[in-house]
Design an enzyme around this catalytic site. Sequence first.
Site, PDB file in Angstrom:
ATOM      1  N   CYS A 166      45.515  50.711  -7.328  1.00 55.88           N
ATOM      2  CA  CYS A 166      45.112  51.837  -7.189  1.00 55.88           C
ATOM      3  C   CYS A 166      45.264  52.329  -5.704  1.00 55.88           C
ATOM      4  O   CYS A 166      45.818  53.449  -5.441  1.00 55.88           O
ATOM      5  CB  CYS A 166      43.579  52.055  -7.382  1.00 55.88           C
ATOM      6  N   ARG A 194      43.840  40.299  -5.508  1.00 57.39           N
ATOM      7  CA  ARG A 194      43.252  39.095  -6.083  1.00 57.39           C
ATOM      8  C   ARG A 194      43.431  38.592  -7.402  1.00 57.39           C
ATOM      9  O   ARG A 194      43.326  37.385  -7.820  1.00 57.39           O
ATOM     10  CB  ARG A 194      41.738  39.656  -5.937  1.00 57.39           C
ATOM     11  N   HIS A 244      38.075  57.160  -8.078  1.00 58.76           N
ATOM     12  CA  HIS A 244      37.793  55.821  -8.741  1.00 58.76           C
ATOM     13  C   HIS A 244      36.498  56.133  -9.637  1.00 58.76           C
ATOM     14  O   HIS A 244      35.457  56.788  -9.535  1.00 58.76           O
ATOM     15  CB  HIS A 244      37.491  54.755  -8.017  1.00 58.76           C
ATOM     16  N   GLU A 295      37.666  58.793  -3.050  1.00 52.94           N
ATOM     17  CA  GLU A 295      37.963  57.983  -2.148  1.00 52.94           C
ATOM     18  C   GLU A 295      38.608  58.931  -0.852  1.00 52.94           C
ATOM     19  O   GLU A 295      39.077  59.979  -0.764  1.00 52.94           O
ATOM     20  CB  GLU A 295      39.488  57.267  -2.242  1.00 52.94           C
TER      21      GLU A 295
HETATM   22  N1  PCA Z   1      41.883  50.205 -11.154  1.00 47.27           N
HETATM   23  C1  PCA Z   1      42.697  49.099 -10.519  1.00 47.27           C
HETATM   24  C2  PCA Z   1      44.073  49.421 -10.834  1.00 47.27           C
HETATM   25  C3  PCA Z   1      44.199  50.260 -11.877  1.00 47.27           C
HETATM   26  C4  PCA Z   1      42.790  50.788 -12.307  1.00 47.27           C
HETATM   27  O1  PCA Z   1      42.549  51.562 -12.834  1.00 47.27           O
HETATM   28  C5  PCA Z   1      42.336  49.327  -8.862  1.00 47.27           C
HETATM   29  O2  PCA Z   1      41.188  49.633  -8.424  1.00 47.27           O
HETATM   30  O3  PCA Z   1      43.253  49.097  -8.087  1.00 47.27           O
END
Ligand code: PCA
Length: 222
Positions: A151, A98, A173, A88
């Site tokens: 996140c 959401r 991610h 990111e």
């Molecule tokens: N993914 C979610 C929250 C926790 C996770 O592992 C997100 O992308 O916000």
Amino acid sequence: MSARATMSTPRILLTGFEPFGGDPINPSALVCRALHGRRVAHATVHAVELPCAFGRALQALDEALAATSPVLVLALGLEAGRGEISVERVAINIDDARIPDNAGAQPVDVPVVDGGPAAWFSTLPVKAIVSSLRQAGLPAAVSQTAGTFVCNHVFYGLQHRLAGSGVRSGFVHVPLLDAQAPAHPGMPTLPLEVLVRGVRIALEVALTHEGADLRLAGGAVA
Ligand code: PCA
């Protein structure tokens, strides 16, 4: 290793999330477990699982930061639907959920930090990390948004806390695991070993890359 030796080794704080949204597992937590206690370059990984809840996740992060005094922080989360390890670039100062978090909260258009800047950039060498992951044959990409759920909340809170500290920090991610494919038909998945290898490489590059990030195209055309 003795307690004294462990204490004197620089620490990397690696965070993942508990499962959310009805899934029984979260690959980010499994990657954390696999790397906890492992040595990367001159540092040792200290892994912590964060609750998937607005506010509480940042309290847990604060406790982990205080307990570890890390030289590097990498936060991980799952993004179902992405096929690559996504490094990111930017965290934004907004919570817009959401779905409810694991505590039932569903904030809409609330700042992560009242009065904070609109956004914080990752202080990791995101292009160098993506380049090293690809060189290792792993699917990887720069991502221009970490979303607006928990996140991004943790990513923004992390960058806000460490701004100006000289401690590099950022967010990655990861995709769904192969084992989750039956519950997510048609979604891209990767084996856990690939995610663990990829995160290890990301940590190594984040620790050892010197100077400015690489100037490689990693943008997106909207
Ligand atoms: N993914 C979610 C929250 C926790 C996770 O592992 C997100 O992308 O916000």
